[in-house]
Design an enzyme around this catalytic site. Structure first.
Site, mmCIF file in Angstrom:
data_model
loop_
_atom_site.group_PDB
_atom_site.id
_atom_site.type_symbol
_atom_site.label_atom_id
_atom_site.label_comp_id
_atom_site.label_asym_id
_atom_site.label_seq_id
_atom_site.Cartn_x
_atom_site.Cartn_y
_atom_site.Cartn_z
ATOM 1 N N TYR A 42 0.918 -0.890 0.383
ATOM 2 C CA TYR A 42 -0.398 -0.018 -0.281
ATOM 3 C C TYR A 42 1.198 1.173 0.336
ATOM 4 C CZ TYR A 42 -3.684 3.563 1.417
ATOM 5 O OH TYR A 42 -4.320 4.912 1.172
ATOM 6 N N LYS A 44 1.614 4.154 -2.685
ATOM 7 C CA LYS A 44 0.669 5.748 -2.527
ATOM 8 C C LYS A 44 2.000 6.201 -2.634
ATOM 9 C CE LYS A 44 -3.585 5.382 -1.875
ATOM 10 N NZ LYS A 44 -4.330 5.576 -3.071
#
Length: 257
Positions: free
Chosen positions: A162, A166
């Site tokens: 994740y 990002k």
């Protein structure tokens, strides 16, 4: 948090991905109230149709379509739908995203999971921008907003896929902004702190992360959807006409620590 509409997006056409609920749905409703014609997309068709129905009943202009953001073919269908229905594209909000298995031990994470998270959160933004740029050039410019996270600025002890996605979104945004500036296409990223979303409410392990996030947020709470969506609205509007390559952090002070 309801404020009076000022029609800040009057005449604009906006595509918003991941709009079946949570932040994406809040963005879609806000954009429609502010005068935009919106095309909303998601893989969850039933809740997506409900969001579209709510917008329509409130007097907004909206269409919706099933959309896998990691698929170029799926993006082609979305772009065709937008152009056939509205004739132009002015705004793209790359909102769709997934957490992945953020609480599993590092050694238990799989290549397949890592690739899936990157595919949705980062590759999806690349394909989206690649798809809309020719149409934004035709109308003299546009605004693209990539939804990243504070996890794209600071590391965490969990969720490497994740945070990689990002963080990639953050720097990808800057590269795209520089490259597309000559076309008057602005590209900015938004980095929310903790927001109560369906993902965190429905996953027991994610709730552990959520509680920790609140503890470390100086304002002592998570954000309301509209508190993030108003920042996105600003970047979509002409009010931010001299902003590109910017990372807009809306995190209750989390990254100020």
């Amino acid at each position: 948090m309801n404020r009076k509409s000022t029609r800040r997006l009057e005449g604009k056409v906006a595509i918003i991905t991941g709009a079946a609920g949570g932040l994406g749905a809040a963005e879609a409703k806000m954009f429609a109230r502010e005068g935009a014609k919106v095309l909303i997309t998601d893989i969850q068709e039933e809740p997506l149709s409900q969001v579209a129905s709510e917008i329509s009943k409130a007097g907004g202009v909206v269409i919706f379509i099933f959309h896998d953001v990691s698929s170029e073919v799926s993006w082609e269908r979305v772009i065709k739908k937008a152009v056939d229905s509205y004739g132009r594209i002015d705004v793209l909000v790359n909102n769709a995203g997934i957490l992945g298995n953020i609480m599993s031990p590092f050694e238990n994470r799989t290549i397949e999971e890592f690739n899936k998270v990157i595919g949705v959160n980062l590759l999806g933004q690349f394909i989206g921008i690649k798809s809309v740029v020719p149409f934004m050039r035709k109308v003299g410019g546009g605004s693209i907003i990539n939804i990243s996270s504070v996890g794209g600025i600071t590391g965490t002890s969990n969720g490497t896929a994740y945070t990689a996605s990002k963080g990639g979104s953050r720097i990808f945004t800057k590269g795209a902004a520089v490259e597309l500036a000559r076309d008057n296409i602005r590209v900015n990223s938004v980095h929310p702190g903790y927001v109560v979303t369906p993902m965190t409410k429905n996953m027991e392990r994610a709730q552990v992360f959520a509680k920790a996030a609140v503890v470390f947020t100086p304002m002592g709470r998570g954000a309301e959807y509209d508190e993030i969506a108003y920042g996105i609205l600003f970047l979509a509007s002409d009010e931010s006409s001299f902003m590109t390559g910017t990372e807009l952090v809306i995190d209750g002070g989390l990254t100020a620590l």
